[in-house]
Design an enzyme around this catalytic site. Sequence first.
Site, PDB file in Angstrom:
ATOM      1  N   HIS A 114       0.820  -1.226   0.000  1.00 11.87           N
ATOM      2  CA  HIS A 114       0.000   0.000   0.000  1.00 11.87           C
ATOM      3  C   HIS A 114       0.850   1.271   0.000  1.00 11.87           C
ATOM      4  O   HIS A 114       0.307   2.374   0.008  1.00 11.87           O
ATOM      5  CB  HIS A 114      -0.944   0.016   1.213  1.00 11.87           C
ATOM      6  N   ASP A 153      -2.779 -10.404  -2.934  1.00 10.82           N
ATOM      7  CA  ASP A 153      -3.324 -10.007  -1.634  1.00 10.82           C
ATOM      8  C   ASP A 153      -4.801  -9.681  -1.821  1.00 10.82           C
ATOM      9  O   ASP A 153      -5.238  -9.285  -2.902  1.00 10.82           O
ATOM     10  CB  ASP A 153      -2.561  -8.771  -1.140  1.00 10.82           C
ATOM     11  N   HIS A 155      -6.400  -7.273  -0.605  1.00 13.72           N
ATOM     12  CA  HIS A 155      -6.586  -5.829  -0.757  1.00 13.72           C
ATOM     13  C   HIS A 155      -5.902  -5.368  -2.035  1.00 13.72           C
ATOM     14  O   HIS A 155      -4.822  -5.861  -2.378  1.00 13.72           O
ATOM     15  CB  HIS A 155      -5.978  -5.084   0.435  1.00 13.72           C
ATOM     16  N   ASP A 242      -4.517 -13.100   2.672  1.00 13.46           N
ATOM     17  CA  ASP A 242      -5.761 -12.758   3.358  1.00 13.46           C
ATOM     18  C   ASP A 242      -7.002 -13.059   2.534  1.00 13.46           C
ATOM     19  O   ASP A 242      -8.101 -12.668   2.900  1.00 13.46           O
ATOM     20  CB  ASP A 242      -5.728 -11.287   3.795  1.00 13.46           C
TER      21      ASP A 242
END
Lengths: 445, 559
Positions: A114, A153, A155, A242
């Site tokens: 991120h 991931d 996200h 995740d």
Amino acid sequence: MSVLKAARELGIVFFPAFDWAISPTHPERQERLLYTLDQLKEEGVFDIPGIREYKPEVAGEGDVDRVHFCFPETSGVVSPSHLVSAGGAIRAGRLVMEKKAAKAFALVRPPGHHAMKCVHGARGFCNINIEAVMIERLREEYGPLRVAIVDTDCHHGDGTQDIYWNDPDTLFISLHQDGRTLYPGTGFAHELGGPGALGATVNVPLPPGTSDEGFLYVAEHLIRPLLDDFKPDLVVNSAGQDNHFSDPITDMAFSAQGYAKLTEILDADLAVLEGGYSIQGALPYVNLGIVLSMAGLDYSHVREPGFEPSRVRQGSAVTDYIRRQCVDIRKLVKNPPPRQRSGEMVGEWFVRRKTLYYDTDHITEYQTESVLVCPDCPGVLKIESESSRTPLCLGVQIPIRACPRCRSEGERVFTEGAKSGRYAVSRLIDRAGKRYERVGGVAVG
Amino acid sequence: MLLGIDVGGTHTDAVLIGRQGIVAMAKIKTDHDNLLVSIRDALESIVSVAGPEGVSRLNLSTTLSTNAIVEGDTEPVGMFVSGGPGIDPVLYRVGDHYFTAAGCIDHRGEETGALDESAVVQGMAACREAGVSVFAAVSKFSTRNPDHENRIKELVHPLADYVAMGHDFSGRLGFGRRINTAYFNSAVWRLYNRFVDAVQQSVLSMGLRPRINVLKADGGAMPLSMSRHLPIQSILSGPAASVMGIIAICDIREDAVILDIGGTTTDMAVFAGSAPLVEREGIAISGRPTLVRALRVKSIGVGGDSAIQITPQGVTVGPKRLGPPMAFGGAHPTLVDALNVQNVIAYGNVAASFAGMAALAEGSGLDPETLADYAIAAAVNKIREEVAGFVREINDRPVYTIYEMLEGRKVAPAKVYVMGGPALALSALLQDAFSQEVVVPENFAVANAVGAALARPTFSVELFADTARGRMVVPSLGLSREVGRDYDLAAAEADALALLREHVRYLGAEDDEAPVETVERSSFNMVDDSTFLGRNIRVVCQVRPGVLPQYREAVTCPC
């Protein structure tokens, strides 16, 4: 004598940072990789001929300054833990480049995907983008490389996307839970890259509840062909874990078996751990699956306790939706719409305005990103950025294969900016000339 | 007085040490097929000089278990393994009677799948048929919860003369290592015990009444009675005995490299932070890794008998051995021959060395002296490079905290100690090659027996506690007990140290002989959904390999 032997050499850089946490009960805490280490040790992974454990390097601030514009200064946003985890990724990359291993897995924390081009603090548990720091170090040392990053991931890998938005030599593919339902709320199919790199950014938002079937379908029918077309020198998997059905902060239904199969399909040279917070029920098994898969070993017995495929299988509506998505995205990537919604042309510059929120550090950043649309090279990048903590700063980047005009234009923008007194800090990343400069608010020369 | 006997591959060395120094020494050819004879001869030779009285302790380093395993001269073992999910347990198969049973314990010690007892019962039937009477039981994560291993033992017990359980050997993780360790232990159990019976009888018949200890690969000792259950702990103790001997003789206290130049190989060990370095996980035997603690020793393929060859890359020495040196009737020139030619030594038939070197040099454009020179330089350089690589490797070992990453202590050897046949001959050349001071101790000929005699007991306990489950286990002591929610790292460390001290006393050592220390301590808060559930605590305490302090001065000489 032992039956177990890796089909290909795998280097594992394992660094659990047992003495580092964002806060005591934060998902990104000391305990996160404890059970993964237990599982890998108990399974005897490091005893398997062909698999070797390596210690990370420690990245330098110079490695960070090659990639990021850190404001107001690099030391303020980077801690030793980030330099070690980025150094872990670098060691993994080096193992592959130096052919000491066929593949390498940086099982390190803290994560990085991120973290964007400009860094004012921590977003989504990330301060610096460890994949980008690694890739740019490898490019600096081993010459220009065509790199594909597949971010698995849950996200959206918005930081990596931001860093490579204008780079046609880096293919960035992210598959993630739909941004309408999860942090950071971006990563839609129409986000395809800057004007000079259209189609080098690919986003595959997936509906909540996507299970093995959906992930593997996307991997086989969309990602694999895109990778084959791009012909990268290096494939990097940002291996977030995740998407697992037991993850506490997401809503997907992926399994350890699924992750191992996905790893096999992607066939990445390097994997770098990103998120994944089901630290007991998922990570030990997912990581074991990825390790075995990367080493070309049988992973069919890897199974997390309590896994019943029928309980987490995706519905047929999800399956149909994902199939349609794949067709649409493939079309979009092949023929991106000529008019970009993300910004507008101002003279020869394509300009985007962004407001970014650093959820971990509670900072808001206001940014104007301009890229010189150049027919001969990826073009000079100019970013003006201010935040709730730091006054206006300037970042100028001259890309690795900049044309002569962009090189001199970049120099000019940086020198004039630094002299103007408008910016608290001015930074230059000159990849073509390997010059990395930082000037405080006062005028130079 | 302390008596040390090291039964090596070629020689059996014995030395008797009193407070004032070495009282008697003996060197006998080892009878490979009857080690007991070698031990008896060594004992007799010492007793004939010093008499049977006054020998308070006998420390024995023997290759019995090692030879049996390496040569496959072992007993069939009924191996029962419960693996759970992960790597297919079938891939760890060892021996002809290997049975897997479903069942799973997870990393926290929680049973996540019941043991399939019917699979064990079926395997037992097959073992009964085959006449197998020693067994081993291993389950994954048994160091966190030994229930499945205990249950398998209960089941097979009626058939068994002996059952080994994986968690008896170590609290360290490593399913495959645990399987190998338990398997080999059972495979040599009967052989070893018969041998030990005979040794005890011989000692008694000679009028000796010492406490008997057996050497381990980590350079420590264990009481004979304990070794009867854990014969695997006696493997590969020879190199460790030599290292401990040099540490005692030279009174090594700062970081150093220890080289033992033998016939086929040069073995190197590293002394750092006031003790010799120990293998991180355990030593391998017959190509199989185990959980047996051992000194970290690496072999370089260069020794006195290493063949000299002229290759397109230059003159090389080793790793091939093409027979003994020509000075001793061999057919191909070796490092010893080169040293003979260069007049550094005069071993055996020097003329034969000259002739051999001349023949090898023919057509290469080198004269025999130059070839010998090149060969010696190649050997010395190889040793120097390997030592540097070894130290680098040690400093590059993985660490798991930012603190260790940034502040971790680096090994920086200040001296290089060299022993073995060609040590003195090579010392000047080694000194040129190394930036560290090179030392050749005078008394290295029986260093191995000195090391054996002076070794102190070593042991390690690994404590694991999970306050959410309310349980604390120390696998190697077979201990498992309930703990409260307030159990913390300090309490765990105190428990581990107390348990270790108590055990070391049981091993027969005074507290000051065998100081205990903590080597790993960690406590992780277990959190679920932002809620504190409990602590996951791990403590490792140990007695490091070292030399009995009271006798250290007796053997120390200027080095």
